[in-house]
Write an enzyme that holds these catalytic residues in place. Structure first.
Site, PDB file in Angstrom:
ATOM      1  N   HIS A  42    -101.858 -10.602  -7.460  1.00 48.28           N
ATOM      2  CA  HIS A  42    -101.066 -11.676  -6.857  1.00 48.28           C
ATOM      3  C   HIS A  42     -99.615 -11.232  -6.718  1.00 48.28           C
ATOM      4  O   HIS A  42     -99.145 -10.380  -7.475  1.00 48.28           O
ATOM      5  CB  HIS A  42    -101.071 -12.933  -7.733  1.00 48.28           C
ATOM      6  CG  HIS A  42    -102.418 -13.564  -7.899  1.00 48.28           C
ATOM      7  ND1 HIS A  42    -103.034 -14.258  -6.879  1.00 48.28           N
ATOM      8  CD2 HIS A  42    -103.272 -13.583  -8.946  1.00 48.28           C
ATOM      9  CE1 HIS A  42    -104.205 -14.701  -7.310  1.00 48.28           C
ATOM     10  NE2 HIS A  42    -104.388 -14.301  -8.558  1.00 48.28           N
TER      11      HIS A  42
ATOM     12  N   CYS B 248    -112.399 -14.938  -9.882  1.00 49.13           N
ATOM     13  CA  CYS B 248    -111.375 -14.345 -10.751  1.00 49.13           C
ATOM     14  C   CYS B 248    -111.993 -13.543 -11.888  1.00 49.13           C
ATOM     15  O   CYS B 248    -111.284 -12.870 -12.638  1.00 49.13           O
ATOM     16  CB  CYS B 248    -110.474 -15.430 -11.342  1.00 49.13           C
ATOM     17  SG  CYS B 248    -109.597 -16.349 -10.078  1.00 49.13           S
TER      18      CYS B 248
ATOM     19  N   HIS C 101    -108.018  -8.331  -9.608  1.00 41.00           N
ATOM     20  CA  HIS C 101    -107.423  -8.598  -8.300  1.00 41.00           C
ATOM     21  C   HIS C 101    -105.947  -8.892  -8.559  1.00 41.00           C
ATOM     22  O   HIS C 101    -105.531  -9.052  -9.708  1.00 41.00           O
ATOM     23  CB  HIS C 101    -108.108  -9.803  -7.631  1.00 41.00           C
ATOM     24  CG  HIS C 101    -107.958 -11.057  -8.421  1.00 41.00           C
ATOM     25  ND1 HIS C 101    -108.761 -11.355  -9.505  1.00 41.00           N
ATOM     26  CD2 HIS C 101    -107.061 -12.055  -8.342  1.00 41.00           C
ATOM     27  CE1 HIS C 101    -108.377 -12.495 -10.030  1.00 41.00           C
ATOM     28  NE2 HIS C 101    -107.334 -12.946  -9.358  1.00 41.00           N
TER      29      HIS C 101
ATOM     30  N   GLU D  83     -98.543 -18.813  -8.411  1.00 39.70           N
ATOM     31  CA  GLU D  83     -99.489 -17.687  -8.372  1.00 39.70           C
ATOM     32  C   GLU D  83     -99.831 -17.372  -6.917  1.00 39.70           C
ATOM     33  O   GLU D  83     -99.970 -16.220  -6.523  1.00 39.70           O
ATOM     34  CB  GLU D  83    -100.755 -18.050  -9.147  1.00 39.70           C
ATOM     35  CG  GLU D  83    -101.758 -16.923  -9.239  1.00 39.70           C
ATOM     36  CD  GLU D  83    -103.031 -17.372  -9.935  1.00 39.70           C
ATOM     37  OE1 GLU D  83    -103.282 -16.912 -11.052  1.00 39.70           O
ATOM     38  OE2 GLU D  83    -103.786 -18.187  -9.368  1.00 39.70           O
TER      39      GLU D  83
ATOM     40  N   ASP E  42     -94.100  -6.117 -13.635  1.00 41.10           N
ATOM     41  CA  ASP E  42     -94.233  -5.794 -12.213  1.00 41.10           C
ATOM     42  C   ASP E  42     -95.100  -4.549 -12.012  1.00 41.10           C
ATOM     43  O   ASP E  42     -94.903  -3.530 -12.676  1.00 41.10           O
ATOM     44  CB  ASP E  42     -92.846  -5.573 -11.597  1.00 41.10           C
ATOM     45  CG  ASP E  42     -92.923  -5.424 -10.080  1.00 41.10           C
ATOM     46  OD1 ASP E  42     -93.785  -6.091  -9.461  1.00 41.10           O
ATOM     47  OD2 ASP E  42     -92.142  -4.648  -9.514  1.00 41.10           O
ATOM     48  N   HIS E  43     -96.046  -4.666 -11.100  1.00 39.51           N
ATOM     49  CA  HIS E  43     -96.971  -3.569 -10.791  1.00 39.51           C
ATOM     50  C   HIS E  43     -97.750  -3.103 -12.007  1.00 39.51           C
ATOM     51  O   HIS E  43     -97.959  -1.918 -12.221  1.00 39.51           O
ATOM     52  CB  HIS E  43     -96.240  -2.407 -10.083  1.00 39.51           C
ATOM     53  CG  HIS E  43     -95.914  -2.744  -8.651  1.00 39.51           C
ATOM     54  ND1 HIS E  43     -94.953  -3.667  -8.320  1.00 39.51           N
ATOM     55  CD2 HIS E  43     -96.442  -2.305  -7.495  1.00 39.51           C
ATOM     56  CE1 HIS E  43     -94.902  -3.783  -7.009  1.00 39.51           C
ATOM     57  NE2 HIS E  43     -95.801  -2.978  -6.480  1.00 39.51           N
TER      58      HIS E  43
ATOM     59  N   HIS F 148    -104.851  -8.921 -12.427  1.00 40.25           N
ATOM     60  CA  HIS F 148    -105.467  -9.461 -13.642  1.00 40.25           C
ATOM     61  C   HIS F 148    -106.952  -9.725 -13.394  1.00 40.25           C
ATOM     62  O   HIS F 148    -107.423  -9.696 -12.256  1.00 40.25           O
ATOM     63  CB  HIS F 148    -104.750 -10.736 -14.121  1.00 40.25           C
ATOM     64  CG  HIS F 148    -104.923 -11.947 -13.239  1.00 40.25           C
ATOM     65  ND1 HIS F 148    -104.482 -13.208 -13.606  1.00 40.25           N
ATOM     66  CD2 HIS F 148    -105.478 -12.098 -12.013  1.00 40.25           C
ATOM     67  CE1 HIS F 148    -104.755 -14.068 -12.642  1.00 40.25           C
ATOM     68  NE2 HIS F 148    -105.360 -13.431 -11.667  1.00 40.25           N
TER      69      HIS F 148
END
Lengths: 136, 140
Positions: free
Chosen positions: B42, B34, B40, B124, B80-81, B15
């Site tokens: 998580h 951020c 980047h 996170e 996811d991903h 994100h």
């Protein structure tokens, strides 16, 4: 009011089976957990008590007493046992994590002095846990 | 007897925190690292807590197969991903973990009816976590 939590671990085996269900229903509802030979978990238990801090001792509860009560009432009865066959609560109730949390509450609640039981949390795996607060 | 069941799930996503309502300088001031334009990622840990009366015949609050299936289908497969900024729920919302909590809570609230939804909690990183209990919770 201060809340104090004590952790413990125990290992036990169990399986899920309701004699009122057909074999197919048991298999469909409980899946792998229905294997009659059982399977095991390393359970983690968190017992949280609450109370006012005693002005003389600075304690909510005597930790030694709490530890001894957990050992005597819970760990001695459940650790390294086959829950369905060796723990009376589970002769008639299915030993799900939900029922395990309730049974542990019922074992501890009448035995604790001074402090009041607030929550019983039982981890079946690190990714699954159940909380019971004594609610009807 | 009412019990609360919590299940943990994991997914990885990227994100970038950037609000079109703020200037570039304000974005940097608010979001720091951020706000890096390339984003980047998580490894998110999602905790879903549901509650209900333990069913006498099954010993369960709800069947985990149903909860796992719903979360897999409606949440993990969507997020996811992925780059969260590119997904519809974040077209107009900054994909902070606060907003992620609300989005996931709403998906569960609308679609999962096998037990009462209590809470969604996200880690996170190991150092921060966020919870959303819905709007109507009375804090005791």
């Amino acid at each position: 009011m201060v809340y104090l939590t004590r952790k413990a671990e125990f290992s036990a085996s169990h399986y899920y089976h309701n004699p009122k269900f057909t074999a197919e229903e048991n298999q469909r509802i409980f899946g792998k957990c229905n294997n009659p030979n059982g399977h095991g978990h390393n359970y983690a238990l968190e017992v949280t008590v609450k109370g006012d801090v005693d002005p003389r001792s600075g304690f909510v509860v005597d930790l030694k007493q709490l530890k001894e009560t957990m050992s005597r009432e819970v760990l001695d009865a459940l650790d390294h046992r086959f829950l369905n066959k060796e723990v009376p609560e589970f002769f008639t109730r299915i030993p799900t994590t939900e029922n395990l949390a309730i049974a542990i509450w019922q074992r501890l609640s009448p035995k604790l002095k001074a402090a009041q039981l607030h929550r019983v949390r039982v981890y079946e795996t690190p990714d699954l846990f159940v909380d019971f607060y004594g609610e009807a | 007897m009412k019990a609360y069941l919590t299940r943990r799930y994991m997914f990885s996503a990227s994100h970038r925190l950037h609000s079109d309502a703020m200037s570039d300088a304000e974005n940097v001031a608010a979001y720091g690292k951020c706000n890096n334009p390339y984003g980047h990622g998580h490894n998110y840990t999602l905790e879903v807590t549901v509650s209900g009366v333990v069913d006498h015949s099954t010993g369960m609050v709800c069947n985990l197969v149903d909860l796992d299936g719903f979360v897999q289908r409606e949440i993990l497969e969507r997020f996811d991903h992925q780059n969260l900024n590119m997904l519809p729920p974040f077209a107009e919302n900054v994909p902070t973990t606060e907003n992620l909590c609300v989005v996931v809570y709403d998906i569960l609230q609308r679609g999962f009816h096998n037990a009462h939804l209590e809470k969604v909690r996200f880690e996170e990183t190991m150092m921060n976590s966020f919870e959303y209990w819905g709007e109507n919770r009375v804090i005791e």
